[in-house]
Design a protein around this motif. Structure first.
Motif, PDB file in Angstrom:
ATOM      1  N   PRO A   1     -11.640  16.077  -9.606  1.00 30.84           N
ATOM      2  CA  PRO A   1     -12.579  15.374 -10.505  1.00 30.84           C
ATOM      3  C   PRO A   1     -13.501  16.321 -11.254  1.00 30.84           C
ATOM      4  CG  PRO A   1     -12.424  14.265  -8.390  1.00 30.84           C
ATOM      5  CD  PRO A   1     -11.667  15.540  -8.242  1.00 30.84           C
ATOM      6  N   HIS A   2     -13.939  17.383 -10.604  1.00 33.99           N
ATOM      7  CA  HIS A   2     -14.820  18.343 -11.263  1.00 33.99           C
ATOM      8  C   HIS A   2     -14.105  19.020 -12.430  1.00 33.99           C
ATOM      9  CE1 HIS A   2     -18.011  21.317 -11.685  1.00 33.99           C
ATOM     10  NE2 HIS A   2     -17.101  22.274 -11.644  1.00 33.99           N
ATOM     11  N   TYR A   3     -12.854  19.429 -12.211  1.00 39.43           N
ATOM     12  CA  TYR A   3     -12.093  20.100 -13.264  1.00 39.43           C
ATOM     13  C   TYR A   3     -11.834  19.157 -14.437  1.00 39.43           C
ATOM     14  CZ  TYR A   3      -7.950  21.916 -15.643  1.00 39.43           C
ATOM     15  OH  TYR A   3      -7.049  22.328 -16.588  1.00 39.43           O
ATOM     16  N   VAL A   4     -11.418  17.927 -14.137  1.00 38.24           N
ATOM     17  CA  VAL A   4     -11.144  16.953 -15.204  1.00 38.24           C
ATOM     18  C   VAL A   4     -12.412  16.668 -15.998  1.00 38.24           C
ATOM     19  CG1 VAL A   4     -10.399  14.593 -15.686  1.00 38.24           C
ATOM     20  CG2 VAL A   4      -9.214  15.941 -13.947  1.00 38.24           C
ATOM     21  N   ALA A   5     -13.556  16.580 -15.308  1.00 38.26           N
ATOM     22  CA  ALA A   5     -14.826  16.339 -16.008  1.00 38.26           C
ATOM     23  C   ALA A   5     -15.172  17.502 -16.939  1.00 38.26           C
ATOM     24  CB  ALA A   5     -15.943  16.121 -14.992  1.00 38.26           C
ATOM     25  N   LEU A   6     -14.941  18.738 -16.495  1.00 43.74           N
ATOM     26  CA  LEU A   6     -15.211  19.900 -17.344  1.00 43.74           C
ATOM     27  C   LEU A   6     -14.397  19.840 -18.637  1.00 43.74           C
ATOM     28  CD1 LEU A   6     -15.321  22.905 -14.820  1.00 43.74           C
ATOM     29  CD2 LEU A   6     -17.228  21.674 -15.831  1.00 43.74           C
ATOM     30  N   VAL A   7     -13.096  19.550 -18.497  1.00 43.21           N
ATOM     31  CA  VAL A   7     -12.224  19.490 -19.673  1.00 43.21           C
ATOM     32  C   VAL A   7     -12.649  18.352 -20.589  1.00 43.21           C
ATOM     33  CG1 VAL A   7      -9.847  19.119 -20.455  1.00 43.21           C
ATOM     34  CG2 VAL A   7     -10.300  20.548 -18.449  1.00 43.21           C
ATOM     35  N   ALA A   8     -12.957  17.186 -20.015  1.00 40.92           N
ATOM     36  CA  ALA A   8     -13.324  16.019 -20.819  1.00 40.92           C
ATOM     37  C   ALA A   8     -14.636  16.244 -21.567  1.00 40.92           C
ATOM     38  CB  ALA A   8     -13.421  14.789 -19.918  1.00 40.92           C
ATOM     39  N   ILE A   9     -15.630  16.836 -20.902  1.00 43.41           N
ATOM     40  CA  ILE A   9     -16.936  17.064 -21.554  1.00 43.41           C
ATOM     41  C   ILE A   9     -16.796  18.030 -22.715  1.00 43.41           C
ATOM     42  CG2 ILE A   9     -19.222  18.064 -21.206  1.00 43.41           C
ATOM     43  CD1 ILE A   9     -19.167  16.917 -18.372  1.00 43.41           C
ATOM     44  N   ARG A  10     -16.036  19.107 -22.522  1.00 50.05           N
ATOM     45  CA  ARG A  10     -15.869  20.088 -23.594  1.00 50.05           C
ATOM     46  C   ARG A  10     -15.134  19.477 -24.787  1.00 50.05           C
ATOM     47  NH1 ARG A  10     -14.790  26.026 -20.958  1.00 50.05           N
ATOM     48  NH2 ARG A  10     -14.657  26.532 -23.189  1.00 50.05           N
ATOM     49  N   GLY A  11     -14.072  18.716 -24.495  1.00 43.92           N
ATOM     50  CA  GLY A  11     -13.322  18.095 -25.582  1.00 43.92           C
ATOM     51  C   GLY A  11     -14.127  17.038 -26.306  1.00 43.92           C
ATOM     52  N   ALA A  12     -14.837  16.174 -25.547  1.00 47.48           N
ATOM     53  CA  ALA A  12     -15.623  15.107 -26.170  1.00 47.48           C
ATOM     54  C   ALA A  12     -16.768  15.674 -27.001  1.00 47.48           C
ATOM     55  CB  ALA A  12     -16.149  14.169 -25.091  1.00 47.48           C
ATOM     56  N   SER A  13     -17.409  16.757 -26.540  1.00 47.10           N
ATOM     57  CA  SER A  13     -18.517  17.344 -27.298  1.00 47.10           C
ATOM     58  C   SER A  13     -18.037  17.885 -28.635  1.00 47.10           C
ATOM     59  CB  SER A  13     -19.166  18.469 -26.478  1.00 47.10           C
ATOM     60  OG  SER A  13     -19.674  17.975 -25.258  1.00 47.10           O
ATOM     61  N   PHE A  14     -16.898  18.550 -28.629  1.00 47.13           N
ATOM     62  CA  PHE A  14     -16.379  19.094 -29.893  1.00 47.13           C
ATOM     63  C   PHE A  14     -15.973  17.972 -30.841  1.00 47.13           C
ATOM     64  CE2 PHE A  14     -12.805  20.551 -32.506  1.00 47.13           C
ATOM     65  CZ  PHE A  14     -13.438  21.583 -33.194  1.00 47.13           C
ATOM     66  N   VAL A  15     -15.349  16.924 -30.322  1.00 45.56           N
ATOM     67  CA  VAL A  15     -14.941  15.796 -31.161  1.00 45.56           C
ATOM     68  C   VAL A  15     -16.164  15.084 -31.739  1.00 45.56           C
ATOM     69  CG1 VAL A  15     -13.855  13.520 -31.093  1.00 45.56           C
ATOM     70  CG2 VAL A  15     -12.724  15.481 -30.048  1.00 45.56           C
ATOM     71  N   PHE A  16     -17.203  14.915 -30.924  1.00 48.01           N
ATOM     72  CA  PHE A  16     -18.450  14.306 -31.387  1.00 48.01           C
ATOM     73  C   PHE A  16     -19.034  15.106 -32.552  1.00 48.01           C
ATOM     74  CE2 PHE A  16     -23.198  13.864 -30.286  1.00 48.01           C
ATOM     75  CZ  PHE A  16     -23.360  12.822 -31.194  1.00 48.01           C
ATOM     76  N   PHE A  17     -19.065  16.419 -32.410  1.00 44.10           N
ATOM     77  CA  PHE A  17     -19.573  17.278 -33.480  1.00 44.10           C
ATOM     78  C   PHE A  17     -18.711  17.174 -34.740  1.00 44.10           C
ATOM     79  CE2 PHE A  17     -18.885  21.391 -35.577  1.00 44.10           C
ATOM     80  CZ  PHE A  17     -20.137  21.610 -36.118  1.00 44.10           C
ATOM     81  N   SER A  18     -17.396  17.198 -34.577  1.00 43.43           N
ATOM     82  CA  SER A  18     -16.492  17.134 -35.733  1.00 43.43           C
ATOM     83  C   SER A  18     -16.670  15.831 -36.500  1.00 43.43           C
ATOM     84  CB  SER A  18     -15.045  17.291 -35.270  1.00 43.43           C
ATOM     85  OG  SER A  18     -14.845  18.511 -34.605  1.00 43.43           O
ATOM     86  N   TYR A  19     -16.775  14.723 -35.777  1.00 42.49           N
ATOM     87  CA  TYR A  19     -16.915  13.432 -36.445  1.00 42.49           C
ATOM     88  C   TYR A  19     -18.268  13.304 -37.130  1.00 42.49           C
ATOM     89  CZ  TYR A  19     -16.986   8.394 -37.174  1.00 42.49           C
ATOM     90  OH  TYR A  19     -17.071   7.147 -37.754  1.00 42.49           O
ATOM     91  N   ALA A  20     -19.330  13.764 -36.453  1.00 45.49           N
ATOM     92  CA  ALA A  20     -20.669  13.689 -37.058  1.00 45.49           C
ATOM     93  C   ALA A  20     -20.732  14.510 -38.334  1.00 45.49           C
ATOM     94  CB  ALA A  20     -21.720  14.165 -36.054  1.00 45.49           C
ATOM     95  N   LEU A  21     -20.124  15.694 -38.327  1.00 49.73           N
ATOM     96  CA  LEU A  21     -20.119  16.530 -39.524  1.00 49.73           C
ATOM     97  C   LEU A  21     -19.314  15.881 -40.640  1.00 49.73           C
ATOM     98  CD1 LEU A  21     -20.753  19.203 -40.971  1.00 49.73           C
ATOM     99  CD2 LEU A  21     -18.715  20.173 -39.879  1.00 49.73           C
ATOM    100  N   ALA A  22     -18.128  15.381 -40.314  1.00 54.96           N
ATOM    101  CA  ALA A  22     -17.287  14.748 -41.334  1.00 54.96           C
ATOM    102  C   ALA A  22     -17.963  13.511 -41.926  1.00 54.96           C
ATOM    103  CB  ALA A  22     -15.935  14.375 -40.725  1.00 54.96           C
TER     104      ALA A  22
END
Length: 616
Positions: free
Chosen positions: A121-142
């Motif tokens: 669970p810790h590893y999956v959370a790390l991957v999910a947080i990093r991916g979601a943060s980048f996607v959030f930034f990309s969408y907000a910028l676009a």
């Protein structure tokens, strides 16, 4: 609010369906290719990097750009809903669709990785947080840029130009900037620590973009967005063009990244004449002085052969932790120059081999590593050996014997000698530095004899003596190796391969009696499952029971894009009988394993087997 959501879904349903189908296709392709990336989880990394920004742009174009540029949002403002509600529905619907699609991709990747990678669970959370943060930034910028209407292409161009300029001239590469650091290749390999600072900076910038979006869309009762949706006038086009040209001119005069200072060794013995060579003191000073003068003489010979005017200094440092025939080039994060390391005082120190290694390292630095590209690396390695052994018949005979033995090893492996010129990095990895350098020497000596000394010298200068620009021009405008061969009267690579094979056949016949006395044991690597999902790797050289001549096993885990593995990254185990590597590995891990043994007849460590494989 529900009516607005249904309206958006109904209006864009076919585009959303096409986007989901494209995402599913990309996910399938990435999972199929994940076996070559070191981990099935690498498929999700590629989806986030490639599909995340692309989907954000598509969604923003449908939800915002198309609506505002067509001015159909004016109709929505006549309905009994506020302008804030319209903006909120569009923004939240887009980010929800984007995150749900990528969550589905993460779920599919986890299913494919189950049983191959240890999932916690810790590893999956790390991957999910990093991916979601980048996607959030990309969408907000676009979304924020999409609201700028007719200026959106200009803003994207300015952003791209600024980022490219910062990468070229700044001291910090963009790969280390917070948004981009989150999607580094380590994203799916880092299991312990979350880069909290990068996550907070990325999310903070995204929140600031959301605030800017609200201010832009709601200011002056929405009239600002309406004004931006109109076409640019001739005056605006002229002003924007002039401003963009001024910005490009300003960027062109920005000072380049500050060059690193040259490396200087304080306590060292320096060459008495010729090109500057500094040798760190290890043991008797006369020994260091002799080595410094020898390397300086080699540099002078290389300088004359390649037509160099003022070669940079070379520094040699002692390192008693290395074997006598193992050499390394030191990394210089805060300085520039050529620094090589070797065990000078070791009784088994390969003096001639180190001289050639020093010349090859210098030529690598001078060509900004361009000479190490696979199609021309054999010319680099062989020319360095050729310059050192040109006036030394005993060394030539030793190199000839090593080359003949190298060909004997290649002939029993897939591809044989057909890949000499086409896949030289693979040959180097299979044979190790000693045999590969000898093989390159034989190839270069044969080529020099066949096309003549003047043409060979001109070819070497065009490949090894040119110091290319430290930017994209080195790749875009530099001539290809095939063109250089043709330009200097050398055969093409297919003809070269056939000619080298003929030369090697003659050498093997001449040295057959000596080669037959060198035993080639059967080498075997195998993986055995331990408790749980971990594996241990067993190795064997010769008979399964009993001792054999001492050997060394080299190993390393492979990342998704690992090419040639530097010697300093290889772990080592010495032994005299079958054994087990002192490490366990998860299923799906890609490994490189090799076995080396010192052969007295050849005077160096010989790589008898090498293999890249995946634990299954």
């Amino acid at each position: 609010m529900r009516a607005l959501v249904r309206k958006e879904l109904r209006e864009h349903r076919w585009v959303l369906l096409a986007m989901l189908l494209l995402l599913a296709l990309g996910q399938t392709l990435m999972l199929r290719g994940a076996g070559m990336m070191g981990s099935p989880m690498a498929a999700f990394h590629k989806i986030v990097v490639l599909m995340g920004p692309l989907m954000a742009l598509v969604l923003v174009n449908r939800l915002v750009v198309r609506e505002y540029m067509g001015r159909t949002q004016l109709f929505l403002e006549t309905l009994p809903v506020s302008r804030t509600q319209v903006l909120a529905v569009k923004w939240l619907l887009g980010i929800a669709l984007l995150l749900l699609a990528l969550a589905a991709c993460l779920g599919a990747t986890l299913l494919a990785a189950r049983g191959k990678v240890t999932l916690t669970p810790h590893y999956v959370a790390l991957v999910a947080i990093r991916g979601a943060s980048f996607v959030f930034f990309s969408y907000a910028l676009a979304f924020a840029v999409g609201l700028t209407g007719r200026y959106r292409f200009i803003i994207w161009s300015v952003l791209f130009t600024c980022v490219a300029t910062a990468e070229a001239t700044g001291q910090l590469a963009i790969a280390n900037w917070a948004p981009f650091y989150l999607i580094h290749e380590s994203m799916v390999y880092e299991r312990l620590v979350l880069p909290v600072q990068a996550v907070l900076v990325t999310c903070g910038v995204a929140v600031a973009l959301v605030v800017a979006t609200c201010a832009l869309a709601l200011a002056a009762e929405g009239s600002l967005v309406v004004a931006l949706s109109r076409r640019m006038s001739a005056r605006e086009i002229s002003a924007v063009t002039i401003g963009f040209l001024v910005m490009i001119m300003a960027f062109s005069v920005i000072e380049a990244r500050k060059p690193k200072p040259p490396y200087k060794l304080a306590r060292a013995v320096r060459s008495a004449s010729g090109p500057a060579v500094a040798v760190g003191i290890a043991g008797p000073a006369p020994l260091a002085q002799q080595l410094a003068d020898t390397l300086s003489s080699d540099l002078a010979r290389m300088q004359a052969f390649l037509g160099l005017t003022s070669p940079a200094a070379l520094t040699a440092l002692p390192d008693d932790a290395l074997d006598g025939d193992a050499f390394q080039r030191a990394a210089l994060p805060n300085a520039d120059g050529v620094v090589v390391r070797a065990a000078f005082t070791n009784d088994a120190f390969d003096r001639e081999g180190f001289r050639a290694y020093a010349l090859a390292s210098w030529m690598q630095w001078h060509s900004r590593e361009r000479a190490t590209e696979e199609d021309r690396r054999w010319l680099l390695d062989g020319t360095a050996q050729w310059l050192v052994a040109r006036d030394a018949p005993p060394q030539q005979e030793t190199l000839a014997l090593r080359a003949a033995f190298a060909v004997r090893l290649l002939q029993v492996r897939p591809g044989g000698t057909d890949k000499l010129v086409y896949a030289w990095n693979s040959v180097r990895e299979e044979l190790g530095p000693c045999l590969a350098d000898a093989l390159a020497w034989k190839m270069v000596a044969s080529l020099a004899q066949r096309i003549g000394a003047p043409r060979f010298q001109a070819l070497s200068r065009s490949v090894l003596a040119v110091r290319p620009p430290d930017d994209a021009r080195a790749s875009l405008f530099a001539p290809g190796f095939d063109g250089l061969l043709e330009q200097h009267g050398a055969p093409d690579r297919a003809t070269l391969t056939r000619q080298f094979q003929q030369v090697f056949g003659a050498e093997q016949a001449r040295l057959a009696a000596t080669l037959d006395r060198i035993a080639i044991p059967q080498v075997r690597f195998s993986a055995r499952r331990m408790a749980g999902k971990a594996y241990e790797v067993h190795y064997q050289a010769g008979p399964a029971a009993g001792e054999v001549p001492p050997f060394s096993v080299l190993y390393a885990t492979l990342g998704p894009w690992d090419g040639e593995l530097p010697a300093e990254l290889l772990a080592r185990v010495d032994g005299t009988r079958a054994g087990v590597l002192p490490a366990s590995f998860a299923r799906g891990t890609r490994l490189f394993t090799a076995l080396e043994r010192r052969e007295a007849a050849l005077g160096c460590s010989v790589r008898l087997a090498a293999r890249r494989w995946e634990l299954k």
